[in-house]
Design a protein around this motif. Structure first.
Motif, short mmCIF file in Angstrom:
data_model
loop_
_atom_site.label_atom_id
_atom_site.label_comp_id
_atom_site.label_asym_id
_atom_site.label_seq_id
_atom_site.Cartn_x
_atom_site.Cartn_y
_atom_site.Cartn_z
N LEU A 3 -1.79 94.75 -18.12
CA LEU A 3 -2.34 94.89 -16.78
C LEU A 3 -3.01 96.25 -16.60
CD1 LEU A 3 -2.68 93.73 -13.98
CD2 LEU A 3 -0.44 94.66 -13.37
N ASP A 4 -2.34 97.32 -17.11
CA ASP A 4 -2.94 98.65 -16.93
C ASP A 4 -4.25 98.77 -17.71
OD1 ASP A 4 -1.00 100.59 -19.34
OD2 ASP A 4 -1.69 98.50 -19.38
N GLN A 5 -4.33 98.10 -18.91
CA GLN A 5 -5.57 98.11 -19.68
C GLN A 5 -6.67 97.35 -18.94
OE1 GLN A 5 -4.04 96.43 -23.33
NE2 GLN A 5 -4.17 98.42 -24.37
N LEU A 6 -6.27 96.23 -18.28
CA LEU A 6 -7.22 95.44 -17.52
C LEU A 6 -7.79 96.25 -16.35
CD1 LEU A 6 -8.59 92.73 -16.97
CD2 LEU A 6 -6.60 92.06 -15.64
N GLU A 7 -6.88 96.97 -15.64
CA GLU A 7 -7.34 97.78 -14.52
C GLU A 7 -8.27 98.89 -14.99
OE1 GLU A 7 -6.96 97.29 -11.33
OE2 GLU A 7 -5.95 95.42 -11.82
N GLN A 8 -7.93 99.50 -16.15
CA GLN A 8 -8.76 100.57 -16.68
C GLN A 8 -10.13 100.02 -17.06
OE1 GLN A 8 -7.02 102.59 -20.00
NE2 GLN A 8 -8.59 104.18 -20.06
N SER A 9 -10.12 98.80 -17.62
CA SER A 9 -11.39 98.17 -17.98
C SER A 9 -12.25 97.94 -16.75
CB SER A 9 -11.14 96.84 -18.69
OG SER A 9 -12.35 96.16 -18.93
N LYS A 10 -11.60 97.49 -15.66
CA LYS A 10 -12.35 97.27 -14.41
C LYS A 10 -12.91 98.58 -13.87
CE LYS A 10 -9.82 93.16 -12.86
NZ LYS A 10 -8.89 92.63 -11.83
N LEU A 11 -12.10 99.62 -13.92
CA LEU A 11 -12.55 100.91 -13.42
C LEU A 11 -13.70 101.44 -14.26
CD1 LEU A 11 -9.13 102.62 -12.61
CD2 LEU A 11 -10.87 101.89 -10.97
N GLY A 12 -13.59 101.22 -15.57
CA GLY A 12 -14.66 101.67 -16.45
C GLY A 12 -15.94 100.95 -16.15
N THR A 13 -15.85 99.66 -15.92
CA THR A 13 -17.04 98.88 -15.58
C THR A 13 -17.66 99.38 -14.29
OG1 THR A 13 -16.12 96.94 -16.67
CG2 THR A 13 -17.93 96.56 -15.13
N LYS A 14 -16.82 99.65 -13.30
CA LYS A 14 -17.31 100.14 -12.02
C LYS A 14 -17.94 101.52 -12.15
CE LYS A 14 -15.81 100.97 -7.27
NZ LYS A 14 -14.66 100.94 -6.34
N ALA A 15 -17.38 102.36 -13.02
CA ALA A 15 -17.86 103.72 -13.16
C ALA A 15 -19.28 103.77 -13.74
CB ALA A 15 -16.92 104.54 -14.03
N VAL A 16 -19.64 102.83 -14.59
CA VAL A 16 -20.95 102.87 -15.22
C VAL A 16 -21.98 102.06 -14.45
CG1 VAL A 16 -19.96 103.23 -17.51
CG2 VAL A 16 -20.43 100.90 -16.74
N ARG A 17 -21.58 101.47 -13.33
CA ARG A 17 -22.54 100.70 -12.53
C ARG A 17 -23.62 101.63 -12.01
NH1 ARG A 17 -23.67 99.65 -7.26
NH2 ARG A 17 -24.32 97.52 -6.70
N LEU A 18 -24.86 101.23 -12.21
CA LEU A 18 -25.97 102.06 -11.77
C LEU A 18 -26.11 102.02 -10.25
CD1 LEU A 18 -28.74 101.13 -14.37
CD2 LEU A 18 -27.16 103.05 -14.41
N PHE A 19 -26.51 103.14 -9.69
CA PHE A 19 -26.80 103.19 -8.26
C PHE A 19 -28.01 102.30 -8.01
CE2 PHE A 19 -28.83 104.77 -4.49
CZ PHE A 19 -27.79 105.16 -3.65
N GLN A 20 -27.91 101.42 -7.02
CA GLN A 20 -28.97 100.44 -6.74
C GLN A 20 -29.58 100.71 -5.36
OE1 GLN A 20 -29.98 98.03 -8.85
NE2 GLN A 20 -28.41 98.42 -10.41
N ARG A 21 -30.91 100.73 -5.33
CA ARG A 21 -31.61 101.01 -4.07
C ARG A 21 -32.78 100.05 -3.91
NH1 ARG A 21 -32.56 105.87 -5.01
NH2 ARG A 21 -31.06 106.90 -3.62
N ARG A 22 -33.01 99.64 -2.66
CA ARG A 22 -34.23 98.93 -2.30
C ARG A 22 -35.05 99.87 -1.41
NH1 ARG A 22 -34.61 93.44 -2.15
NH2 ARG A 22 -36.81 93.91 -1.65
N VAL A 23 -36.30 100.07 -1.78
CA VAL A 23 -37.20 100.94 -1.02
C VAL A 23 -38.34 100.10 -0.47
CG1 VAL A 23 -38.70 102.98 -1.09
CG2 VAL A 23 -36.65 102.89 -2.53
N PHE A 24 -38.62 100.26 0.81
CA PHE A 24 -39.76 99.60 1.44
C PHE A 24 -40.71 100.69 1.93
CE2 PHE A 24 -36.31 96.57 1.72
CZ PHE A 24 -36.93 95.38 1.33
N TYR A 25 -41.90 100.70 1.35
CA TYR A 25 -42.88 101.73 1.68
C TYR A 25 -43.91 101.16 2.67
CZ TYR A 25 -46.77 104.97 1.29
OH TYR A 25 -47.79 105.83 1.59
N VAL A 26 -44.04 101.83 3.80
CA VAL A 26 -45.01 101.42 4.82
C VAL A 26 -46.18 102.42 4.79
CG1 VAL A 26 -45.37 100.79 7.23
CG2 VAL A 26 -43.07 100.65 6.24
N PRO A 27 -47.33 102.01 4.27
CA PRO A 27 -48.46 102.94 4.20
C PRO A 27 -49.07 103.16 5.57
CG PRO A 27 -49.12 100.78 3.38
CD PRO A 27 -47.64 100.70 3.68
#
Length: 409
Positions: A3-27
């Motif tokens: 269980l502790d290895q599973l939780e660590q795996s989940k945390l590791g996956t979450k840690a490497v998740r890229l920051f995601q952004r949506r940008v809407f440009y109004v000229p």
């Protein structure tokens, strides 16, 4: 797996998740298609990356909208999908005016700003944008005078050796040829372009035209859909005339209720010309949107201008100067891009008299970047709120309420 290895795996996956952004440009008021902004972003991002030492790559847009995708490592990895909210077709339609129709626009637009008293109050606010506003009027009148002189000279000359009616026709043809010649040069002198811009703003006395209001509702639907997606931030960027469009889109969106849970929501206004609209008598909707958005807790609003930009109302708090600042005003955070400090002396000398190019500098690279960096904001791993948390507004911002018209709708 324990269980502790599973939780660590989940945390590791979450840690490497890229920051995601949506940008809407109004000229702003611009007849060019979205690819112009994609290529500008590509060129300037590469230049800023070379100066600042970070990685940024442009990729094709993943969705169906006009735009592009960015992958960057700017003190942390992030991905952003950038979409341009298109109203260039409406601009093209408004610019499809003949020479005589443009002169008629000049008279109507001058009457709107002079008759309402807005022009004189705007002149007390900032001289630069007023010079930009008077530029097309003075040059069009100058062109008309020159055309009249040429028409008279040719008419007298031809009439002296022929019948007077032949001279009159020749003179009119010569004068019109002068006006057509100036029109053909407008891609360099921007006289007709600016006249159409101001005429478009003044046509409804500050009210949004019906076609533009409908397009803004479409923009709001796109932003709302992005807020329901699995991203960390939704950022709306409005440049020049697009700044007040972004304000109205966000105000309507928040009034309608945001989806829950909701990512961070930000609006970045760049080089705004808000008073050109909000100081007009029929701009009640915009004034109401300014007042509403300025006290919303659901959004972070940062406004960036620079005194070196003669086409913008530099360091003018768009809410305060419009006379609609509520008692609980939170936004915008008004800061300066400080061109004289963030551009090297050599770069500043090369750009300082290129007024239209400077008006787009907010979207470009700085060779001595400060805390404002367009590419960090749109492609970096921090939300707008976190990036400017604790940042004080520029001490020289202007908050004097000079607007005569303060009704809200």
């Amino acid at each position: 797996m324990r269980l502790d290895q599973l939780e660590q795996s989940k945390l590791g996956t979450k840690a490497v998740r890229l920051f995601q952004r949506r940008v809407f440009y109004v000229p702003g008021y611009d007849p060019f298609p979205p690819r112009r902004y994609r290529e500008l972003y590509r060129k300037e991002a590469a230049e800023q990356a070379a100066v600042s030492g970070y990685d940024i790559v442009l990729l094709p847009q993943a969705g169906a909208g006009p735009g592009w995708r960015v992958e960057a490592d700017i003190g942390g990895k992030a991905q952003a999908e950038i979409e341009v909210l298109v109203w260039s077709d409406l601009v093209q339609q408004s610019m499809a005016q003949g020479i005589l129709a443009t002169y008629a626009q000049l008279l109507r637009t001058a009457w709107v700003y002079i008759g309402s008293g807005a022009l004189f109050r705007l002149m007390r606010l900032r001289k630069g944008p007023m010079i930009a506003a008077l530029y097309p009027i003075l040059f069009l009148l100058g062109q008309a005078v020159l055309a009249a002189v040429v028409a008279w000279g040719v008419g007298v000359g031809v009439g002296g050796i022929s019948h007077w009616s032949v001279g009159a026709v020749a003179g009119l043809a010569a004068g019109y040829a002068v006006l057509r010649g100036f029109r053909a040069l407008d891609h360099r002198i921007f006289v007709y372009y600016l006249m159409h811009d101001y005429a478009f703003t003044a046509a409804g006395g500050g009210a949004y035209p019906a076609a533009l209001a409908a397009r803004m509702a479409e923009f709001g639907a796109k932003v709302r859909a992005a807020l329901a997606a699995d991203v960390d931030e939704v950022l709306v960027v409005g440049h020049s005339s697009g700044a007040h469009l972004a304000v109205s889109v966000l105000a309507d969106l928040i009034r309608g209720g945001l989806p829950q849970p909701c990512p961070a929501l930000g609006v970045l206004s760049l080089g705004h010309v808000v008073p050109m609209v909000s100081f007009l008598p029929a701009a009640g909707r915009l004034r109401g949107d300014l007042a509403y958005l300025s006290q919303c807790q659901e959004v972070t609003w940062v406004d960036v201008t620079a005194p070196g930009d003669g086409c913008a109302f530099a360091l003018c708090d768009p809410v305060a100067v419009s006379g609609v600042a509520p008692a609980g005003q939170r936004w915008p955070l008004v800061i300066s891009a400080a061109f004289t400090q963030t551009l090297s002396p050599e770069r500043w000398r090369a750009l300082r008299w290129r007024f239209f190019r400077l008006h787009f500098q907010y979207l470009c690279a700085f060779d001595r970047p400060g805390d404002y960096d367009y590419f960090k904001i749109t492609a970096g791993p921090l939300t707008l709120a976190r990036r400017f948390a604790g940042r004080a507004p520029s001490a020289s911002r202007i908050v004097t309420p000079l607007n005569r018209y303060r009704s809200l709708s």
